[in-house]
Scaffold this motif. Structure first.
Motif, PDB file in Angstrom:
ATOM      1  N   VAL A 213     -10.114  -5.192  -6.373  1.00  0.00           N
ATOM      2  CA  VAL A 213      -9.685  -4.427  -7.535  1.00  0.00           C
ATOM      3  C   VAL A 213      -8.477  -3.563  -7.166  1.00  0.00           C
ATOM      4  O   VAL A 213      -7.481  -3.508  -7.893  1.00  0.00           O
ATOM      5  CB  VAL A 213     -10.829  -3.537  -8.074  1.00  0.00           C
ATOM      6  CG1 VAL A 213     -10.348  -2.668  -9.217  1.00  0.00           C
ATOM      7  CG2 VAL A 213     -11.993  -4.397  -8.519  1.00  0.00           C
ATOM      8  N   VAL A 214      -8.557  -2.901  -6.009  1.00  0.00           N
ATOM      9  CA  VAL A 214      -7.456  -2.051  -5.549  1.00  0.00           C
ATOM     10  C   VAL A 214      -6.185  -2.883  -5.365  1.00  0.00           C
ATOM     11  O   VAL A 214      -5.133  -2.560  -5.924  1.00  0.00           O
ATOM     12  CB  VAL A 214      -7.838  -1.341  -4.226  1.00  0.00           C
ATOM     13  CG1 VAL A 214      -6.612  -0.723  -3.571  1.00  0.00           C
ATOM     14  CG2 VAL A 214      -8.889  -0.275  -4.490  1.00  0.00           C
ATOM     15  N   VAL A 215      -6.270  -3.974  -4.614  1.00  0.00           N
ATOM     16  CA  VAL A 215      -5.061  -4.761  -4.365  1.00  0.00           C
ATOM     17  C   VAL A 215      -4.609  -5.474  -5.644  1.00  0.00           C
ATOM     18  O   VAL A 215      -3.412  -5.661  -5.854  1.00  0.00           O
ATOM     19  CB  VAL A 215      -5.232  -5.749  -3.188  1.00  0.00           C
ATOM     20  CG1 VAL A 215      -5.439  -5.008  -1.891  1.00  0.00           C
ATOM     21  CG2 VAL A 215      -6.340  -6.728  -3.432  1.00  0.00           C
TER      22      VAL A 215
ATOM     23  N   ALA B 263      -9.480  -3.781   1.901  1.00  0.00           N
ATOM     24  CA  ALA B 263      -9.288  -3.157   0.588  1.00  0.00           C
ATOM     25  C   ALA B 263      -9.999  -3.978  -0.485  1.00  0.00           C
ATOM     26  O   ALA B 263     -10.101  -5.197  -0.379  1.00  0.00           O
ATOM     27  CB  ALA B 263      -7.804  -3.058   0.271  1.00  0.00           C
ATOM     28  N   SER B 264     -10.503  -3.293  -1.506  1.00  0.00           N
ATOM     29  CA  SER B 264     -11.171  -3.984  -2.599  1.00  0.00           C
ATOM     30  C   SER B 264     -10.187  -4.866  -3.354  1.00  0.00           C
ATOM     31  O   SER B 264      -9.015  -4.526  -3.512  1.00  0.00           O
ATOM     32  CB  SER B 264     -11.764  -2.959  -3.557  1.00  0.00           C
ATOM     33  OG  SER B 264     -12.137  -3.589  -4.753  1.00  0.00           O
TER      34      SER B 264
ATOM     35  N   ILE C 292      -8.304  -9.032 -12.659  1.00  0.00           N
ATOM     36  CA  ILE C 292      -7.513  -7.792 -12.637  1.00  0.00           C
ATOM     37  C   ILE C 292      -6.066  -8.062 -13.052  1.00  0.00           C
ATOM     38  O   ILE C 292      -5.500  -7.323 -13.863  1.00  0.00           O
ATOM     39  CB  ILE C 292      -7.565  -7.130 -11.244  1.00  0.00           C
ATOM     40  CG1 ILE C 292      -8.995  -6.724 -10.891  1.00  0.00           C
ATOM     41  CG2 ILE C 292      -6.647  -5.916 -11.175  1.00  0.00           C
ATOM     42  CD1 ILE C 292      -9.586  -5.621 -11.730  1.00  0.00           C
TER      43      ILE C 292
ATOM     44  N   PRO D 244      -5.277  -5.459   4.354  1.00  0.00           N
ATOM     45  CA  PRO D 244      -5.543  -6.058   3.037  1.00  0.00           C
ATOM     46  C   PRO D 244      -6.950  -6.643   2.913  1.00  0.00           C
ATOM     47  O   PRO D 244      -7.482  -6.739   1.814  1.00  0.00           O
ATOM     48  CB  PRO D 244      -4.484  -7.166   2.935  1.00  0.00           C
ATOM     49  CG  PRO D 244      -3.383  -6.726   3.825  1.00  0.00           C
ATOM     50  CD  PRO D 244      -4.065  -6.028   4.975  1.00  0.00           C
ATOM     51  N   VAL D 245      -7.562  -7.013   4.028  1.00  0.00           N
ATOM     52  CA  VAL D 245      -8.902  -7.596   3.983  1.00  0.00           C
ATOM     53  C   VAL D 245      -9.941  -6.545   3.594  1.00  0.00           C
ATOM     54  O   VAL D 245     -10.857  -6.821   2.824  1.00  0.00           O
ATOM     55  CB  VAL D 245      -9.289  -8.214   5.355  1.00  0.00           C
ATOM     56  CG1 VAL D 245     -10.668  -8.854   5.295  1.00  0.00           C
ATOM     57  CG2 VAL D 245      -8.255  -9.224   5.795  1.00  0.00           C
TER      58      VAL D 245
ATOM     59  N   GLN E 293       2.377   1.834  -3.367  1.00  0.00           N
ATOM     60  CA  GLN E 293       1.381   2.380  -4.281  1.00  0.00           C
ATOM     61  C   GLN E 293       1.165   3.868  -4.001  1.00  0.00           C
ATOM     62  O   GLN E 293       1.072   4.673  -4.931  1.00  0.00           O
ATOM     63  CB  GLN E 293       0.055   1.602  -4.116  1.00  0.00           C
ATOM     64  CG  GLN E 293      -0.981   1.872  -5.177  1.00  0.00           C
ATOM     65  CD  GLN E 293      -0.706   1.096  -6.446  1.00  0.00           C
ATOM     66  OE1 GLN E 293       0.388   0.586  -6.660  1.00  0.00           O
ATOM     67  NE2 GLN E 293      -1.694   1.012  -7.315  1.00  0.00           N
TER      68      GLN E 293
ATOM     69  N   ASP F 147     -16.434  -2.417  -1.897  1.00  0.00           N
ATOM     70  CA  ASP F 147     -15.382  -3.185  -2.560  1.00  0.00           C
ATOM     71  C   ASP F 147     -15.900  -4.085  -3.680  1.00  0.00           C
ATOM     72  O   ASP F 147     -15.111  -4.609  -4.461  1.00  0.00           O
ATOM     73  CB  ASP F 147     -14.647  -4.071  -1.538  1.00  0.00           C
ATOM     74  CG  ASP F 147     -13.770  -3.256  -0.608  1.00  0.00           C
ATOM     75  OD1 ASP F 147     -13.569  -2.067  -0.896  1.00  0.00           O
ATOM     76  OD2 ASP F 147     -13.289  -3.807   0.394  1.00  0.00           O
TER      77      ASP F 147
ATOM     78  N   TRP G 277       1.116  -3.766 -10.581  1.00  0.00           N
ATOM     79  CA  TRP G 277       2.242  -2.842 -10.656  1.00  0.00           C
ATOM     80  C   TRP G 277       3.476  -3.435  -9.992  1.00  0.00           C
ATOM     81  O   TRP G 277       4.579  -3.355 -10.517  1.00  0.00           O
ATOM     82  CB  TRP G 277       1.813  -1.510 -10.036  1.00  0.00           C
ATOM     83  CG  TRP G 277       2.864  -0.454  -9.818  1.00  0.00           C
ATOM     84  CD1 TRP G 277       2.950   0.381  -8.746  1.00  0.00           C
ATOM     85  CD2 TRP G 277       3.945  -0.073 -10.685  1.00  0.00           C
ATOM     86  NE1 TRP G 277       4.020   1.223  -8.889  1.00  0.00           N
ATOM     87  CE2 TRP G 277       4.641   0.965 -10.069  1.00  0.00           C
ATOM     88  CE3 TRP G 277       4.404  -0.540 -11.923  1.00  0.00           C
ATOM     89  CZ2 TRP G 277       5.764   1.574 -10.613  1.00  0.00           C
ATOM     90  CZ3 TRP G 277       5.537   0.056 -12.490  1.00  0.00           C
ATOM     91  CH2 TRP G 277       6.190   1.104 -11.839  1.00  0.00           C
TER      92      TRP G 277
ATOM     93  N   LEU H 170      -4.775  -4.218  -8.700  1.00  0.00           N
ATOM     94  CA  LEU H 170      -4.013  -3.229  -9.475  1.00  0.00           C
ATOM     95  C   LEU H 170      -2.665  -2.945  -8.809  1.00  0.00           C
ATOM     96  O   LEU H 170      -1.656  -2.740  -9.487  1.00  0.00           O
ATOM     97  CB  LEU H 170      -4.813  -1.939  -9.639  1.00  0.00           C
ATOM     98  CG  LEU H 170      -6.037  -2.038 -10.553  1.00  0.00           C
ATOM     99  CD1 LEU H 170      -6.877  -0.773 -10.507  1.00  0.00           C
ATOM    100  CD2 LEU H 170      -5.604  -2.330 -11.990  1.00  0.00           C
ATOM    101  N   MET H 171      -2.656  -2.957  -7.464  1.00  0.00           N
ATOM    102  CA  MET H 171      -1.402  -2.752  -6.741  1.00  0.00           C
ATOM    103  C   MET H 171      -0.395  -3.844  -7.083  1.00  0.00           C
ATOM    104  O   MET H 171       0.770  -3.583  -7.351  1.00  0.00           O
ATOM    105  CB  MET H 171      -1.671  -2.806  -5.229  1.00  0.00           C
ATOM    106  CG  MET H 171      -1.802  -1.469  -4.577  1.00  0.00           C
ATOM    107  SD  MET H 171      -2.481  -1.616  -2.905  1.00  0.00           S
ATOM    108  CE  MET H 171      -1.483  -2.885  -2.205  1.00  0.00           C
TER     109      MET H 171
ATOM    110  N   PHE I 271       0.840  -1.208   0.000  1.00  0.00           N
ATOM    111  CA  PHE I 271       0.000   0.000   0.000  1.00  0.00           C
ATOM    112  C   PHE I 271       0.871   1.252   0.000  1.00  0.00           C
ATOM    113  O   PHE I 271       0.578   2.227  -0.683  1.00  0.00           O
ATOM    114  CB  PHE I 271      -0.924   0.018   1.226  1.00  0.00           C
ATOM    115  CG  PHE I 271      -2.004  -1.020   1.188  1.00  0.00           C
ATOM    116  CD1 PHE I 271      -3.199  -0.774   0.531  1.00  0.00           C
ATOM    117  CD2 PHE I 271      -1.830  -2.246   1.796  1.00  0.00           C
ATOM    118  CE1 PHE I 271      -4.195  -1.729   0.479  1.00  0.00           C
ATOM    119  CE2 PHE I 271      -2.815  -3.207   1.748  1.00  0.00           C
ATOM    120  CZ  PHE I 271      -4.000  -2.955   1.099  1.00  0.00           C
TER     121      PHE I 271
END
Lengths: 279, 292
Positions: B115-117, B112-113, B232, B109-110, A33, A211, B123, B119-120, A30
Motif C-alpha cells: 500500500v505504501v509503495v 515496505a507495505s 492501489i 522496498p521488500v 515521498q 504490511d 504520486w 501510493l508512492m 522513498f
C-alpha cells in the motif's frame, strides 16, 4: 595473471557506480515521498522543475493526517495485530518445529507432510472460506479476526524445523543422559542455537502482519477498526487532492518498519545466511 | 533410551496443527464446497446451485480479461525477476566497503507495505508527478504519459512496481545460493582467460541453476496472485472500464458489499488455484528434464 578476490581499481569504480544507480532506483522513491511530505502548502509540488529539498520544511502535513483519519488508533490496531502474529508464530512454530525435528514419534512424517503440503497453496485461494470461518467464529469486523489466521504460518514451522534439524544429535543425547526434560532441552540447549532463524521468523511475521492489506480489507468494515494499511487507502480515497497529506500518511506507515528493520538487519541477514531460505 | 513421554510431541505440535487444520486444510475443502453454493457474505442459508458459478465464470468477460492480464503480468515478470536479482546478487556478493549498507538499502522496498509503495508510485506516475515532469524537462515527451489512466500502461506500471519491489527479495535468495558456488571453478575459468561475462554464464549460472528454477516458480505464482499493486494504482477501481483487474481483485470484490457473492468468489478461488498450479508443474518438469 589476475587473481580473483582483488578487483582492479577500474572494476571497483564500475561496481560502485552500478551500486549507486541501483540505490537511486530502490531508495529514491522513498526519499521523494519523504520530501513531498515535508513540503508546505505554499510550495508548488507540481512544478515542472522538481525541487528535492523542501524550501520551507514543515511537519504540518503529519498533524493534518491525524486530523483527517484517527491515525494513532490505526497504528495501535496494526501493532496489536502484529504483536499477536509475532507471538503466535514464535511460540507455536518453535514448539512444533522442535517436536518434528528432535523427537521421534508415530505420525511425524504425516505431520511434516501436512505443513509442507499447504505451502504450495497460495493464501488468496482460501481467503474467502477463511473469511467464512472467521465470521462463523463471530470474529468478522474484529482485530482478533484479522490476527487469528496468521498466528501460525506453515512456512515458519518449517523454518524452525530446518534450524532444529541442523543441530548435532549428540547435544541432545548428552542432555538426556544428564536427565534433562524436553522443556529443558528445548529452552536451554536447542533454542539458543537457533536464535538467528528465530529472529528471521519474528521479523518476517511482524513485517507481514504490519504490511498486510487484502485480509484486513476483507475482514474489517468499521472505519474505527481499520489497520494502518486499510486506513491509508481510505485516506487516499478521501483526500486524493493533497499529495502532501498522502505522502505524510505513507511515511507514518513506513518509518516504524524501516527503523525496526535497520535495528535488526544484522541478525536478519545472518539468520538468512544460516540457512533460513535454504531448502 | 527413552527421551520423552509419548504425548509430549503431540502437546508441542497441537497448537500449530490445530491452526493448520482450521485455517488451511478446512478452508481448502470449504472453498471447493462453497463454489457449488450461492453463499452470501453476511451468512444465512446457502443453497446448492450445482455448477452454476462455474458456467457463469466461463461467460464472465471480467474473468477472461483478468486471465489475459495475468498472462501479460507473468510473461514480463518472469524473465525480469529471474535474471535481474541474480545480477544484483553478483554485484553485492563481493565484500567491498559499505556493501552491507547497499544490501540493506536494496531490501528496503521488500519490507515496505504494498500500500505504501503503491501510493508512492501513484504520486511518481501522476500526470503532474516526478516522472512526467522529468520526462517533459528532458523533452522526451510533450504531453504527460497516462501511466495511471491508460488500460495497458496501468498494467505495465503495476508490473514495474512488482519488479521493483521484488528485486531485493530474490537478490537475497540468490545471495544464499551464490555462497555455494565453488570458488575454484571461478579461478580455473579466470586462469583459462574467461572474462567476467563468460565466467558468469559458464560458472555462476550453472551453479545457481536450481535456485533460478525456484525463483521462477515463486515469481510466476506471485504474478498470478497480484492484488495490492493494481488495487492501489487504480484507486480500487481496476483502471479504465475495470479492465485492469486481476483474479484476486475480482475475488475481493465479490467478498463483501452489496454485490457480495461468496459462492462465485469461491469458484474464482478454485480457478486461481488451477492457474497457479500450471506454471509450477511446467517449471518442475523443465527442471527435471534438464537434470536427467
Amino acid at each position: 595473471m589476475k587473481k580473483i578476490g582483488e578487483p582492479s581499481t577500474g572494476e571497483k569504480v564500475l561496481r560502485y557506480l552500478l551500486l549507486l544507480l541501483v540505490l537511486i532506483i530502490t531508495v529514491g522513491p522513498f526519499l521523494w515521498q519523504l520530501s513531498t511530505s515535508l513540503k508546505g502548502a505554499g510550495e508548488d509540488i507540481y512544478t515542472s522543475t522538481p525541487q528535492f529539498i523542501p524550501s520551507q520544511p514543515t511537519l504540518n502535513n503529519y498533524s493534518q493526517v491525524a486530523d483527517a483519519i484517527p491515525v494513532w488508533r490505526y497504528i495501535g490496531n496494526s501493532l496489536l495485530v502484529a504483536f499477536l502474529t509475532v507471538g503466535g508464530n514464535i511460540l507455536f512454530a518453535t514448539t512444533a518445529g522442535y517436536a518434528i525435528a528432535r523427537l521421534r514419534f508415530r505420525g511425524r512424517r504425516i505431520v511434516l507432510g501436512l505443513f509442507l503440503g499447504t505451502l504450495i497453496l497460495p493464501g488468496e485461494v482460501t481467503i474467502i472460506s477463511q473469511y467464512v470461518t472467521v465470521r462463523d467464529l463471530g470474529l468478522a469486523d474484529t482485530l482478533a479476526g484479522v490476527a487469528l489466521p496468521g498466528m501460525v504460518a506453515a512456512l515458519n514451522v518449517l523454518l524452525m524445523f530446518n534450524a532444529f534439524r541442523a543441530l548435532p544429535q549428540e547435544v541432545d543425547e548428552a542432555a538426556v543422559v544428564d536427565g534433562a526434560t524436553v522443556a529443558q532441552r528445548l529452552l536451554r540447549v536447542s533454542l539458543p542455537a537457533v536464535r538467528g532463524t528465530l529472529a528471521v521468523v519474528a521479523i518476517f511475521s511482524f513485517i507481514q502482519a504490519w504490511d498486510d492489506f487484502l485480509w484486513p480489507l476483507i475482514v474489517l468494515t468499521s472505519p474505527e477498526k481499520y489497520t494502518l494499511t486499510v486506513g491509508l487507502q481510505y485516506l487516499s480515497g478521501t483526500f486524493t487532492q493533497d499529495q502532501r497529506l498522502i505522502a505524510a500518511g505513507t511515511m507514518i506507515a513506513f518509518i516504524p518498519i524501516a527503523i525496526l528493520f535497520s535495528a535488526l538487519q544484522r541478525s536478519f541477514f545472518k539468520g538468512v545466511e544460516e540457512g533460513g531460505v535454504k531448502g | 533410551m527413552k527421551t520423552h513421554r509419548w504425548f509430549t510431541p503431540w502437546v508441542l505440535t497441537l497448537p500449530a496443527l490445530a491452526w493448520l487444520l482450521v485455517f488451511s486444510v478446512w478452508p481448502s475443502i470449504n472453498t471447493l464446497r462453497l463454489s457449488f453454493t450461492d453463499a452470501k457474505p453476511l451468512g444465512g442459508n446457502a443453497d446448492f446451485v450445482g455448477v452454476q458459478n462455474y458456467s457463469d465464470l466461463l461467460h464472465d468477460g471480467d474473468v477472461w480479461n483478468a486471465l489475459l492480464n495475468s498472462a501479460v503480468y507473468m510473461a514480463i515478470c518472469l524473465p525480469l525477476l529471474t535474471v535481474l536479482p541474480l545480477l544484483l546478487a553478483v554485484l553485492v556478493e563481493r565484500k567491498l566497503p559499505f556493501i552491507a549498507f547497499f544490501r540493506t538499502a536494496f531490501y528496503v522496498p521488500v519490507i515496505a507495505s504494498a500500500v505504501v509503495v503503491g501510493l508512492m508510485w501513484t504520486w511518481l506516475l501522476d500526470d503532474r508527478g516526478l516522472i512526467n515532469n522529468l520526462a517533459k524537462a528532458l523533452h522526451v515527451v510533450t504531453a504527460p504519459v497516462p501511466f495511471l489512466t491508460d488500460r495497458w500502461l496501468v498494467l505495465i506500471s503495476a508490473i514495474s512496481l512488482t519488479v521493483w519491489k521484488g528485486l531485493g527479495y530474490y537478490m537475497i535468495v540468490y545471495l544464499a545460493a551464490l555462497g555455494n558456488v565453488r570458488k575454484d571453478l571461478h579461478e580455473a575459468a579466470a586462469i583459462d582467460g574467461a572474462g567476467p561475462v563468460r565466467r558468469f554464464l559458464t560458472v555462476t549460472v550453472p551453479g545457481v541453476r536450481g535456485t533460478m528454477f525456484l525463483v521462477a516458480v515463486l515469481v510466476s505464482v506471485a504474478a498470478l496472485r497480484v492484488f495490492s499493486e493494481l488495487y492501489i494504482l487504480t484507486g480500487g477501481k481496476g483502471g479504465p472500464g475495470g479492465k485492469d483487474q486481476s483474479l484476486v481483485m475480482l475475488i475481493q470484490q465479490y467478498a463483501g458489499g452489496f454485490y457480495g457473492n461468496l459462492g462465485y468468489a469461491s469458484a474464482l478461488s478454485v480457478l486461481l488455484f488451477v492457474v497457479t498450479v500450471v506454471p509450477m508443474a511446467i517449471l518442475a518438469r523443465l527442471n527435471n528434464r534438464g537434470e536427467s
